[in-house]
Design a protein around this motif. Structure first.
Motif, PDB file in Angstrom:
ATOM      1  N   THR A 279       0.602  -1.346  -0.034  1.00  0.00           N
ATOM      2  CA  THR A 279       0.142   0.051   0.025  1.00  0.00           C
ATOM      3  C   THR A 279       0.921   1.181  -0.176  1.00  0.00           C
ATOM      4  N   ASP A 280       2.130   1.186   0.147  1.00  0.00           N
ATOM      5  CA  ASP A 280       3.153   2.221   0.196  1.00  0.00           C
ATOM      6  C   ASP A 280       3.438   2.806  -1.302  1.00  0.00           C
ATOM      7  N   THR A 281       2.594   3.684  -1.893  1.00  0.00           N
ATOM      8  CA  THR A 281       2.810   4.073  -3.304  1.00  0.00           C
ATOM      9  C   THR A 281       2.922   5.710  -3.172  1.00  0.00           C
TER      10      THR A 281
ATOM     11  N   SER B 277       1.727 -15.141  -9.550  1.00  0.00           N
ATOM     12  CA  SER B 277       1.402 -16.505 -10.176  1.00  0.00           C
ATOM     13  C   SER B 277       2.237 -16.903 -11.134  1.00  0.00           C
ATOM     14  N   ASN B 278       3.183 -15.933 -11.627  1.00  0.00           N
ATOM     15  CA  ASN B 278       4.353 -16.189 -12.533  1.00  0.00           C
ATOM     16  C   ASN B 278       5.663 -16.235 -11.707  1.00  0.00           C
ATOM     17  N   GLY B 279       5.724 -16.471 -10.354  1.00  0.00           N
ATOM     18  CA  GLY B 279       6.984 -16.948  -9.663  1.00  0.00           C
ATOM     19  C   GLY B 279       7.750 -15.758  -9.238  1.00  0.00           C
ATOM     20  N   TRP B 280       7.077 -14.544  -9.397  1.00  0.00           N
ATOM     21  CA  TRP B 280       7.528 -13.124  -9.105  1.00  0.00           C
ATOM     22  C   TRP B 280       7.046 -12.790  -7.595  1.00  0.00           C
ATOM     23  N   ASP B 281       7.171 -13.034  -6.603  1.00  0.00           N
ATOM     24  CA  ASP B 281       6.743 -12.822  -5.479  1.00  0.00           C
ATOM     25  C   ASP B 281       7.082 -11.350  -4.794  1.00  0.00           C
ATOM     26  N   ALA B 282       7.957 -10.886  -5.479  1.00  0.00           N
ATOM     27  CA  ALA B 282       8.323  -9.431  -5.039  1.00  0.00           C
ATOM     28  C   ALA B 282       7.248  -8.425  -5.315  1.00  0.00           C
ATOM     29  N   ASN B 283       6.448  -8.725  -6.436  1.00  0.00           N
ATOM     30  CA  ASN B 283       5.628  -7.646  -6.705  1.00  0.00           C
ATOM     31  C   ASN B 283       4.102  -7.837  -5.959  1.00  0.00           C
ATOM     32  N   THR B 284       4.378  -6.759  -4.734  1.00  0.00           N
ATOM     33  CA  THR B 284       2.886  -6.822  -3.945  1.00  0.00           C
ATOM     34  C   THR B 284       2.281  -5.549  -4.276  1.00  0.00           C
ATOM     35  N   LEU B 285       2.452  -4.822  -5.063  1.00  0.00           N
ATOM     36  CA  LEU B 285       1.765  -3.590  -5.555  1.00  0.00           C
ATOM     37  C   LEU B 285       0.222  -4.158  -6.032  1.00  0.00           C
ATOM     38  N   LEU B 286      -0.587  -3.635  -5.478  1.00  0.00           N
ATOM     39  CA  LEU B 286      -2.001  -4.051  -5.481  1.00  0.00           C
ATOM     40  C   LEU B 286      -2.762  -2.961  -6.690  1.00  0.00           C
ATOM     41  N   HIS B 287      -3.665  -3.735  -7.332  1.00  0.00           N
ATOM     42  CA  HIS B 287      -4.395  -2.799  -8.483  1.00  0.00           C
ATOM     43  C   HIS B 287      -5.390  -2.214  -7.702  1.00  0.00           C
ATOM     44  N   THR B 288      -5.082  -1.063  -7.289  1.00  0.00           N
ATOM     45  CA  THR B 288      -6.109  -0.023  -6.836  1.00  0.00           C
ATOM     46  C   THR B 288      -6.267   1.170  -7.611  1.00  0.00           C
ATOM     47  N   ARG B 289      -7.101   2.004  -7.345  1.00  0.00           N
ATOM     48  CA  ARG B 289      -7.443   3.136  -8.390  1.00  0.00           C
ATOM     49  C   ARG B 289      -5.837   3.913  -8.734  1.00  0.00           C
TER      50      ARG B 289
ATOM     51  N   ASP C 262      -1.588 -11.629 -10.612  1.00  0.00           N
ATOM     52  CA  ASP C 262      -1.836 -12.044 -11.954  1.00  0.00           C
ATOM     53  C   ASP C 262      -1.489 -11.209 -13.051  1.00  0.00           C
ATOM     54  N   TYR C 263      -1.147 -10.004 -12.598  1.00  0.00           N
ATOM     55  CA  TYR C 263      -0.660  -8.938 -13.783  1.00  0.00           C
ATOM     56  C   TYR C 263       0.396  -8.001 -13.112  1.00  0.00           C
ATOM     57  N   ALA C 264       1.341  -7.644 -13.924  1.00  0.00           N
ATOM     58  CA  ALA C 264       2.371  -6.705 -13.279  1.00  0.00           C
ATOM     59  C   ALA C 264       2.091  -5.417 -13.040  1.00  0.00           C
ATOM     60  N   ALA C 265       1.564  -5.119 -12.009  1.00  0.00           N
ATOM     61  CA  ALA C 265       1.639  -3.532 -11.517  1.00  0.00           C
ATOM     62  C   ALA C 265       2.949  -3.032 -11.426  1.00  0.00           C
ATOM     63  N   PHE C 266       3.176  -1.660 -12.044  1.00  0.00           N
ATOM     64  CA  PHE C 266       4.428  -1.001 -12.110  1.00  0.00           C
ATOM     65  C   PHE C 266       4.430   0.344 -11.642  1.00  0.00           C
ATOM     66  N   GLY C 267       3.478   1.133 -11.495  1.00  0.00           N
ATOM     67  CA  GLY C 267       3.396   2.248 -11.213  1.00  0.00           C
ATOM     68  C   GLY C 267       1.971   2.992 -10.785  1.00  0.00           C
ATOM     69  N   LYS C 268       1.919   4.383 -10.537  1.00  0.00           N
ATOM     70  CA  LYS C 268       0.646   4.689 -10.283  1.00  0.00           C
ATOM     71  C   LYS C 268       0.494   6.145 -10.939  1.00  0.00           C
ATOM     72  N   VAL C 269      -0.785   6.529 -11.291  1.00  0.00           N
ATOM     73  CA  VAL C 269      -1.027   7.990 -11.661  1.00  0.00           C
ATOM     74  C   VAL C 269      -1.113   9.018 -10.407  1.00  0.00           C
ATOM     75  N   ILE C 270      -0.078   9.745 -10.309  1.00  0.00           N
ATOM     76  CA  ILE C 270       0.084  10.626  -8.848  1.00  0.00           C
ATOM     77  C   ILE C 270      -0.552  12.053  -9.137  1.00  0.00           C
ATOM     78  N   GLU C 271      -0.785  12.411 -10.477  1.00  0.00           N
ATOM     79  CA  GLU C 271      -1.518  13.761 -10.807  1.00  0.00           C
ATOM     80  C   GLU C 271      -2.334  13.448 -11.923  1.00  0.00           C
ATOM     81  N   GLY C 272      -3.231  14.298 -11.957  1.00  0.00           N
ATOM     82  CA  GLY C 272      -4.208  14.192 -13.230  1.00  0.00           C
ATOM     83  C   GLY C 272      -5.103  13.115 -13.526  1.00  0.00           C
TER      84      GLY C 272
END
Length: 210
Positions: free
Chosen positions: A41-43, A121-133, A164-174
């Motif tokens: 949750t730390d984004t 699910s593809n063996g990459w446990d390090a990605n704990t970023l959730l698919h939030t707004r 199941d999908y690679a979250a990698f960033g977030k919209v922080i403005e706009g």
């Protein structure tokens, strides 16, 4: 939005993301993450993180912050495409209320080299970023290692995509600019053409901030 409509949207999440890439010259995108000790949750914005400014014709600009601590390969791939000017002229070809806006398919049908899907699910446990707004993630086909350039931005929380999908960033403005895509008329003429904008939502350019 009515609860029943939102439930239907969430049920279609996986099928829609699979279809996006398949409907765009067979190109798709996966996700990438890499830091098992990072909070999901730390984004919050970090000075050292790369930020990308996206300019959308007739809509305005929004800023994405990238999180290589979750998905380094996905971030590296995205930055490379941004710097090359790849995304200029591409469109958001799927926009679905309660789910996401997807874009980044090659405008000329060119073939791109897939990257490894960085998700649990593809063996990459390090990605704990959730698919939030506001979270941006890589689209892909049923092949976990099929992501190339396509990405999607979540309108609402989409827990069915977590791991199941690679979250990698977030919209922080706009994010309000991304919300405006929902005002465009959509066509619903088949299962895999759901929520396709009648008028193109065109990315004029993406550029690294700073």
């Amino acid at each position: 939005m009515k609860a029943s409509t939102k439930i239907i949207s969430l049920i279609l999440c996986l099928a829609m993301v699979f279809a996006f890439a398949a409907c765009s010259s067979g190109n798709t995108d996966t996700e990438t993450t890499t830091d098992a000790n990072t909070s999901s949750t730390d984004t919050s914005a970090t000075d050292g993180n790369t930020k990308v400014i996206v300019t959308v014709k007739d809509f305005g600009q929004f800023t994405i912050e990238l999180y290589p601590e979750y998905a380094p390969k996905s971030v590296e791939n995205f930055i490379s495409l941004v710097k090359s000017g790849f995304y200029s002229g591409t469109i958001f070809h799927r926009v679905m209320e309660g789910f996401m806006a997807q874009g980044g398919a090659p405008a000329n049908g060119e073939s791109l080299t897939p990257i490894k899907g960085e998700f649990k699910s593809n063996g990459w446990d390090a990605n704990t970023l959730l698919h939030t707004r506001g979270v941006i993630s890589m689209a892909r086909t049923t092949d976990p290692d099929s992501a190339t350039s396509q990405f999607f931005i979540c309108y609402d929380d989409c827990p069915t995509l977590d791991g199941d999908y690679a979250a990698f960033g977030k919209v922080i403005e706009g994010m309000e600019v991304v919300d405006k895509f929902l005002e465009v008329e959509m066509t619903y003429n088949s299962r895999f053409e759901l929520a396709v904008p009648v008028e193109d939502i065109v990315i004029e350019k993406m550029e690294i901030a700073g």
